[in-house]
Design an enzyme around this catalytic site. Structure first.
Site, PDB file in Angstrom:
ATOM      1  N   LYS A 122       0.838  -1.203   0.000  1.00 25.13           N
ATOM      2  CA  LYS A 122       0.000   0.000   0.000  1.00 25.13           C
ATOM      3  C   LYS A 122       0.873   1.253   0.000  1.00 25.13           C
ATOM      4  O   LYS A 122       2.033   1.213   0.426  1.00 25.13           O
ATOM      5  CB  LYS A 122      -0.881   0.022   1.264  1.00 25.13           C
ATOM      6  CG  LYS A 122      -1.951  -1.036   1.333  1.00 25.13           C
ATOM      7  CD  LYS A 122      -2.720  -0.927   2.655  1.00 25.13           C
ATOM      8  CE  LYS A 122      -3.810  -1.964   2.753  1.00 25.13           C
ATOM      9  NZ  LYS A 122      -4.940  -1.701   1.837  1.00 25.13           N
ATOM     10  N   ARG A 151     -10.440 -11.483   1.787  1.00 30.10           N
ATOM     11  CA  ARG A 151     -11.293 -12.546   1.233  1.00 30.10           C
ATOM     12  C   ARG A 151     -10.586 -13.902   1.275  1.00 30.10           C
ATOM     13  O   ARG A 151     -11.226 -14.948   1.317  1.00 30.10           O
ATOM     14  CB  ARG A 151     -11.712 -12.176  -0.187  1.00 30.10           C
ATOM     15  CG  ARG A 151     -10.594 -12.081  -1.188  1.00 30.10           C
ATOM     16  CD  ARG A 151     -10.949 -11.243  -2.398  1.00 30.10           C
ATOM     17  NE  ARG A 151     -11.018  -9.827  -2.074  1.00 30.10           N
ATOM     18  CZ  ARG A 151     -11.342  -8.879  -2.952  1.00 30.10           C
ATOM     19  NH1 ARG A 151     -11.624  -9.201  -4.205  1.00 30.10           N
ATOM     20  NH2 ARG A 151     -11.379  -7.617  -2.584  1.00 30.10           N
TER      21      ARG A 151
END
Length: 494
Positions: free
Chosen positions: A278, A352
């Site tokens: 990130k 996920r």
């Protein structure tokens, strides 16, 4: 803080440091304010006639030592227009009252604000008002070196009073339990990533379990997860020196044969993005990426306090997502517990990957319903902002239940579509599926990925990326969606 309920109360006779009553717009008195006005020979009316305060929302005025009134202070709080009174406006009035007393020497408060709610709304109004007061007085100073020297609020007791015989003690107790659950969620989420690790979450859950006979807690370690075939989960945790944990809490409040409801929380205790690193700006806020797991812990804590007659299982999928020589690489293919292969196109879509194995694991409980909670996609913030959580589901009836509970709890969600047309975006040339579906409909394709692992039970996915915490000057966890989850469980218990 002690919260309690008092029936058959009279505002003028209420002995406390402060009595709180509402005033509607255009100087229209609430029932309790009228009692004070009569007892004080019109002092409330005379004060309102001065014109400095007129009952507008988010306005207040404090009067001292009124003749004929037992309380030392009277706090008038604006309720707005009478015909537009709602649970939300009463909750905002409680926020206003609590804020106005936050820096005073008041220790005991008796509030008649919820006395204005209709019988149909009274229970919810009381719950929400307790949560509002607790929220106002929440602070997190655990890591400040001078925390013992910081000023502490004087307030010790908040009583919700009604003039009639209404039985609202249970709603008061529920509000206090939900508020404590929110506090636990917020404390965990606000803690830094070097403290709140997967191991720390496991210890917190075990401590909670040891305090209650009807709450069992177990922890799956990485070697056990490997035996179960949780290759998707382990593809995330292997990049960190902190071992991943699958934490299971089993609250046994209902009959042994009753199918449980299951809450699954994403618990990425820090998310660097992994190899798909990130940007550095605001990366510190990625300590909040475990708020889904924290909200499950907070909700189970509230369940215990309320002793709801339900069987509830909470699962915390806890791991760190770090870049290292052991970390997953874009293009890697892993096998999930369900036997499905996943091409990891972006290691920052890790939530996920841990959730899919958790959702497969809970099949063994034959649940009546499953809700997963996750700070899953930035796309949800783009779609819904910071006020409303995203909801996707494979079951219309369950989705409607959860949406209704969110409205009741003032912790709203909004349903987004999910269908086969979106599944095509998850196609992979090399595996059963990819872990991302590209920029379009990012929140929906994330849910479509999870839906492939939830086909055996009714399921709702809550994307709380926009609602789990605040940035800027008010930076910190919100404690959401603990109120929504608790209200859903209360409704199911009824």
């Amino acid at each position: 803080m002690i919260y309690q309920f008092q029936a058959n109360a009279h505002a003028a006779q209420a002995e406390a440091d402060c009595v709180v009553v509402g005033v509607y717009k255009a100087n229209e008195l609430s029932h309790a304010a009228a009692q004070l006005d009569t007892a004080s020979s019109g002092m409330i009316t005379q004060h309102l006639d001065l014109g400095d305060f007129g009952g507008d929302k988010n306005r207040f005025s404090i009067l001292y030592q009124l003749p004929g009134v037992a309380a030392k202070r009277v706090l008038l709080v604006g309720l707005g227009e009478r015909d537009k009174l709602t649970v939300d406006s009463l909750t905002q009035a409680s926020y206003c009252a609590a804020n106005s007393l936050k820096t005073t020497k008041v220790k005991q408060v008796i509030s008649f604000l919820t006395d204005e709610a209709s019988q149909a709304l009274a229970n919810n109004a009381v719950r929400q008002s307790v949560i509002a007061v607790a929220d106002t007085f929440y602070s997190f100073n655990e890591f400040k070196s001078n925390k013992d020297e910081l000023p502490a609020p004087s307030l010790e007791q908040w009583t919700l009073a009604h003039r009639g015989k209404t039985q609202l003690a249970l709603a008061t107790q529920q509000g206090a339990a939900i508020a404590e659950g929110m506090k636990l969620c917020r404390d965990l989420a606000n803690s830094p990533g070097n403290t709140c690790t997967p191991t720390y979450l496991a210890k917190t859950a075990l401590t909670l379990g040891h305090s209650q006979a009807n709450l069992e807690v177990s922890v799956l370690e990485e070697d056990h997860m490997a035996e179960l075939g949780m290759g998707s989960f382990l593809s995330v945790s292997k990049g960190s020196e902190e071992p991943g944990k699958m934490i299971i809490l089993h609250y046994k409040g209902g009959p042994a044969e009753a199918a449980p409801v299951v809450l699954v929380g994403k618990g990425i205790t820090f998310d660097t993005g992994g190899i798909s690193l990130k940007p550095g700006a605001a990366m510190d806020e990625m300590k909040f990426d475990m708020t889904g797991a924290a909200s499950v812990l907070g909700t189970l804590s509230a369940c215990v306090a309320m002793q709801l007659p339900l069987n509830v299982i909470g699962v915390l999928a806890a791991a760190e997502n770090m870049p290292s020589g052991n970390a997953s690489k874009p293009g890697d293919i892993v096998t999930s517990m369900a036997g499905k292969t996943i091409e990891i196109l972006n290691t920052d879509a890790e939530g996920r990957l841990v959730l899919c194995d958790a959702l497969t694991y809970v099949e063994r409980y034959q649940p009546s319903a499953v809700i997963d909670i996750a700070t899953l996609t930035g796309a949800c913030i783009t779609a819904l902002g910071h006020h409303i959580s995203g909801l996707l589901s494979n079951n219309d009836a369950l989705a409607d239940e959860v949406l209704a509970a969110g409205k009741q709890a003032n912790d709203e969600a909004w349903r987004l579509p999910m269908g086969e047309k979106y599944q095509d975006q998850l196609k992979s040339n090399f595996a059963d599926m990819a872990n991302i579906g590209g920029p379009p409909a990012g929140t929906i394709t994330a849910a479509c990925f999870l839906a492939r692992f939830t086909e055996s039970y009714p399921w709702v996915h809550l994307d709380i990326a926009g609602t789990a915490w605040k940035s800027g000057a008010a930076k910190g966890s919100t404690g959401r969606p603990v109120p929504l989850l608790c209200q859903w469980l209360i409704n199911r218990a009824q």
